[in-house]
Design a protein around this motif. Structure first.
Motif, PDB file in Angstrom:
ATOM      1  N   LEU A  62      38.686  50.418  40.314  1.00 49.05           N
ATOM      2  CA  LEU A  62      38.588  51.551  41.217  1.00 49.05           C
ATOM      3  C   LEU A  62      39.538  51.277  42.374  1.00 49.05           C
ATOM      4  N   GLY A  63      40.439  52.186  42.640  1.00 46.56           N
ATOM      5  CA  GLY A  63      41.408  51.960  43.702  1.00 46.56           C
ATOM      6  C   GLY A  63      41.591  53.176  44.580  1.00 46.56           C
ATOM      7  N   VAL A  64      41.992  52.930  45.808  1.00 50.39           N
ATOM      8  CA  VAL A  64      42.311  54.001  46.744  1.00 50.39           C
ATOM      9  C   VAL A  64      43.648  53.663  47.394  1.00 50.39           C
ATOM     10  N   VAL A  65      44.543  54.638  47.370  1.00 49.23           N
ATOM     11  CA  VAL A  65      45.882  54.489  47.925  1.00 49.23           C
ATOM     12  C   VAL A  65      45.966  55.268  49.222  1.00 49.23           C
ATOM     13  N   ASP A  66      46.548  54.634  50.251  1.00 48.89           N
ATOM     14  CA  ASP A  66      46.818  55.341  51.505  1.00 48.89           C
ATOM     15  C   ASP A  66      48.187  54.939  52.033  1.00 48.89           C
ATOM     16  N   LEU A  90      30.289  45.002  51.242  1.00 50.12           N
ATOM     17  CA  LEU A  90      29.651  45.617  50.073  1.00 50.12           C
ATOM     18  C   LEU A  90      30.560  45.551  48.853  1.00 50.12           C
ATOM     19  N   VAL A  91      31.834  45.869  49.047  1.00 51.08           N
ATOM     20  CA  VAL A  91      32.796  45.806  47.943  1.00 51.08           C
ATOM     21  C   VAL A  91      32.835  44.387  47.392  1.00 51.08           C
ATOM     22  N   ASP A  92      32.902  43.404  48.275  1.00 54.56           N
ATOM     23  CA  ASP A  92      32.955  41.998  47.867  1.00 54.56           C
ATOM     24  C   ASP A  92      31.699  41.592  47.099  1.00 54.56           C
ATOM     25  N   ALA A  93      30.553  42.114  47.498  1.00 58.19           N
ATOM     26  CA  ALA A  93      29.295  41.762  46.839  1.00 58.19           C
ATOM     27  C   ALA A  93      29.153  42.423  45.467  1.00 58.19           C
ATOM     28  N   LEU A  94      29.652  43.649  45.323  1.00 58.96           N
ATOM     29  CA  LEU A  94      29.448  44.398  44.087  1.00 58.96           C
ATOM     30  C   LEU A  94      30.557  44.209  43.054  1.00 58.96           C
ATOM     31  N   ARG A  97      35.914  41.260  41.491  1.00 59.87           N
ATOM     32  CA  ARG A  97      37.042  40.862  42.333  1.00 59.87           C
ATOM     33  C   ARG A  97      37.609  42.114  42.973  1.00 59.87           C
ATOM     34  N   TRP A  98      38.341  41.920  44.082  1.00 59.49           N
ATOM     35  CA  TRP A  98      38.985  43.033  44.754  1.00 59.49           C
ATOM     36  C   TRP A  98      40.251  42.516  45.424  1.00 59.49           C
ATOM     37  N   GLY A  99      41.118  43.432  45.802  1.00 62.18           N
ATOM     38  CA  GLY A  99      42.357  43.014  46.443  1.00 62.18           C
ATOM     39  C   GLY A  99      43.150  44.190  46.974  1.00 62.18           C
ATOM     40  N   THR A 100      44.357  43.863  47.411  1.00 59.92           N
ATOM     41  CA  THR A 100      45.258  44.863  47.986  1.00 59.92           C
ATOM     42  C   THR A 100      46.635  44.682  47.381  1.00 59.92           C
ATOM     43  N   GLU A 101      47.257  45.789  47.033  1.00 59.95           N
ATOM     44  CA  GLU A 101      48.640  45.792  46.570  1.00 59.95           C
ATOM     45  C   GLU A 101      49.460  46.577  47.578  1.00 59.95           C
ATOM     46  N   HIS A 103      52.789  48.418  48.929  1.00 56.05           N
ATOM     47  CA  HIS A 103      53.925  49.185  48.435  1.00 56.05           C
ATOM     48  C   HIS A 103      54.820  49.500  49.631  1.00 56.05           C
ATOM     49  N   ARG A 104      56.013  49.935  49.377  1.00 56.19           N
ATOM     50  CA  ARG A 104      56.925  50.201  50.495  1.00 56.19           C
ATOM     51  C   ARG A 104      56.419  51.347  51.361  1.00 56.19           C
ATOM     52  N   TRP A 105      55.597  52.222  50.831  1.00 57.08           N
ATOM     53  CA  TRP A 105      55.092  53.396  51.542  1.00 57.08           C
ATOM     54  C   TRP A 105      53.630  53.275  51.942  1.00 57.08           C
ATOM     55  N   GLY A 106      52.960  52.182  51.616  1.00 61.57           N
ATOM     56  CA  GLY A 106      51.550  52.030  51.954  1.00 61.57           C
ATOM     57  C   GLY A 106      50.895  50.944  51.127  1.00 61.57           C
ATOM     58  N   LYS A 107      49.666  51.194  50.703  1.00 60.71           N
ATOM     59  CA  LYS A 107      48.945  50.166  49.942  1.00 60.71           C
ATOM     60  C   LYS A 107      47.895  50.804  49.048  1.00 60.71           C
ATOM     61  N   GLN A 108      47.433  49.996  48.088  1.00 53.73           N
ATOM     62  CA  GLN A 108      46.262  50.329  47.292  1.00 53.73           C
ATOM     63  C   GLN A 108      45.251  49.199  47.474  1.00 53.73           C
ATOM     64  N   VAL A 109      44.033  49.571  47.812  1.00 55.61           N
ATOM     65  CA  VAL A 109      42.933  48.612  47.865  1.00 55.61           C
ATOM     66  C   VAL A 109      42.066  48.924  46.653  1.00 55.61           C
ATOM     67  N   TRP A 110      41.695  47.882  45.919  1.00 59.34           N
ATOM     68  CA  TRP A 110      40.980  48.093  44.666  1.00 59.34           C
ATOM     69  C   TRP A 110      39.842  47.094  44.502  1.00 59.34           C
ATOM     70  N   GLY A 111      38.909  47.481  43.660  1.00 61.11           N
ATOM     71  CA  GLY A 111      37.823  46.600  43.255  1.00 61.11           C
ATOM     72  C   GLY A 111      37.628  46.737  41.761  1.00 61.11           C
ATOM     73  N   GLU A 112      37.287  45.638  41.109  1.00 62.06           N
ATOM     74  CA  GLU A 112      37.066  45.658  39.661  1.00 62.06           C
ATOM     75  C   GLU A 112      35.632  45.283  39.328  1.00 62.06           C
ATOM     76  N   LEU A 113      35.090  46.015  38.373  1.00 65.65           N
ATOM     77  CA  LEU A 113      33.774  45.732  37.820  1.00 65.65           C
ATOM     78  C   LEU A 113      33.940  45.222  36.405  1.00 65.65           C
ATOM     79  N   ARG A 114      33.144  44.241  36.024  1.00 68.04           N
ATOM     80  CA  ARG A 114      33.094  43.779  34.636  1.00 68.04           C
ATOM     81  C   ARG A 114      32.017  44.608  33.958  1.00 68.04           C
ATOM     82  N   CYS A 115      32.325  45.070  32.765  1.00 63.17           N
ATOM     83  CA  CYS A 115      31.368  45.918  32.055  1.00 63.17           C
ATOM     84  C   CYS A 115      31.525  45.751  30.559  1.00 63.17           C
TER      85      CYS A 115
END
Length: 133
Positions: A62-66, A90-94, A97-101, A103-115
């Protein structure tokens, strides 16, 4: 923010139901709500982009770009009655893993769920939604 978060939660529920991953909906909607909230609060543009993908079997991202290049900060301190600024806890607990990528115009913050996929091999292409912040 409320409209953006509600739209993002609907997108997440729809995608996870289509992927037969309903058991992940609760955690995923909390994660996307926090990521959208951060993007709306700290982004430098009136719109954000919500991304959902299956980067590998057994994972949902799940990611959000701004437009902001400011890195998110995981705040674990408690300063009195400060109610804001701890969404990444909360993101860290649920998320597994999560992180930030950046980009030259901004970033994406994302979190991954194992399923576990109900349908083996049901990796689907990315689903995207453009919401306003």
């Amino acid at each position: 923010m409320a409209q953006s978060a509600a739209s993002a939660r609907r997108l997440v529920r729809t995608a996870l139901a289509a992927w037969d991953l309903e058991d992940q909906i609760d955690d995923a909607t909390v994660i996307i709500t926090e990521l959208v909230s951060n993007a709306v609060d700290h982004g430098r543009h009136t719109s954000i982009r919500v991304l959902l993908s299956r980067p590998a079997e057994g994972r949902v991202r799940l990611g959000v770009v701004d437009r902001s290049k400011d890195l998110p900060v995981l705040r674990t301190d408690s300063h009195g009655d400060q109610l804001r600024g701890r969404g990444l806890v909360l993101v860290d607990a649920l998320a597994e893993r999560w992180g930030t990528e950046l980009h030259r115009w901004g970033k994406q913050v994302w979190g991954e769920l194992r399923c576990e996929s109900a349908r083996p091999g049901s990796t689907h292409p990315e689903v995207a939604d453009h919401g306003s912040g």
